[in-house]
Design an enzyme around this catalytic site. Sequence first.
Site, mmCIF file in Angstrom:
data_model
loop_
_atom_site.group_PDB
_atom_site.id
_atom_site.type_symbol
_atom_site.label_atom_id
_atom_site.label_comp_id
_atom_site.label_asym_id
_atom_site.label_seq_id
_atom_site.Cartn_x
_atom_site.Cartn_y
_atom_site.Cartn_z
ATOM 1 N N GLY A 109 -6.317 41.360 -35.002
ATOM 2 C CA GLY A 109 -5.867 41.301 -33.608
ATOM 3 C C GLY A 109 -6.224 42.554 -32.837
ATOM 4 N N CYS A 110 -6.066 43.697 -33.472
ATOM 5 C CA CYS A 110 -6.351 44.972 -32.792
ATOM 6 C C CYS A 110 -7.848 45.158 -32.568
ATOM 7 C CB CYS A 110 -5.773 46.138 -33.590
ATOM 8 S SG CYS A 110 -3.975 46.074 -33.693
ATOM 9 N N THR A 111 -8.654 44.680 -33.489
ATOM 10 C CA THR A 111 -10.110 44.750 -33.319
ATOM 11 C C THR A 111 -10.533 43.832 -32.179
ATOM 12 O OG1 THR A 111 -10.428 45.329 -35.633
ATOM 13 C CG2 THR A 111 -12.342 44.450 -34.466
#
Length: 158
Positions: free
Chosen positions: A53-55
């Site tokens: 998700g953060c990527t």
Amino acid sequence: MSTQERTSGSVTVGDQAPDFTLPTSKGDKVNLSDFQGQKSVVLYFYPKDDTPGCTAEACSFRDSYEVFQEAGAEVIGVSSDSSESHENFAKKNNLPFILASDEGGALRKSYGVPSTLGLLPGRVTYIIDKQGVVRHIFSSQFAPQKHVDEALKILKQF
């Protein structure tokens, strides 16, 4: 959490954004006050480098970075990862914006960024105008790419 839900001790729309000085992925320091009077700031808190998700969120900010620059805004991503972790994350994903290290979570706490399920650091984006005032807050742990759309929508209103 709604975009404007208030938590005790948290920053809300209309507040002066708390200033900070944090180490970055490039080995220098970033201060929020350096942008005052010059640029708006999109300050986004995310849980962890190199997670799916953060990527996806970071790459969305990367892909729209020129649009943010044209809108007169700087993007700053913040997590509790080390500067070295940020450096690797930025290189791996070609991230052109600032990644700041909030080891220990003091900045996250001063902004009142909530945890999800009491475990995961929250995913919250703050739009801060050139005077240092918070103009919009968007919180969504499970829609990481929507943070970019929300930020651009608000910046176009300035």
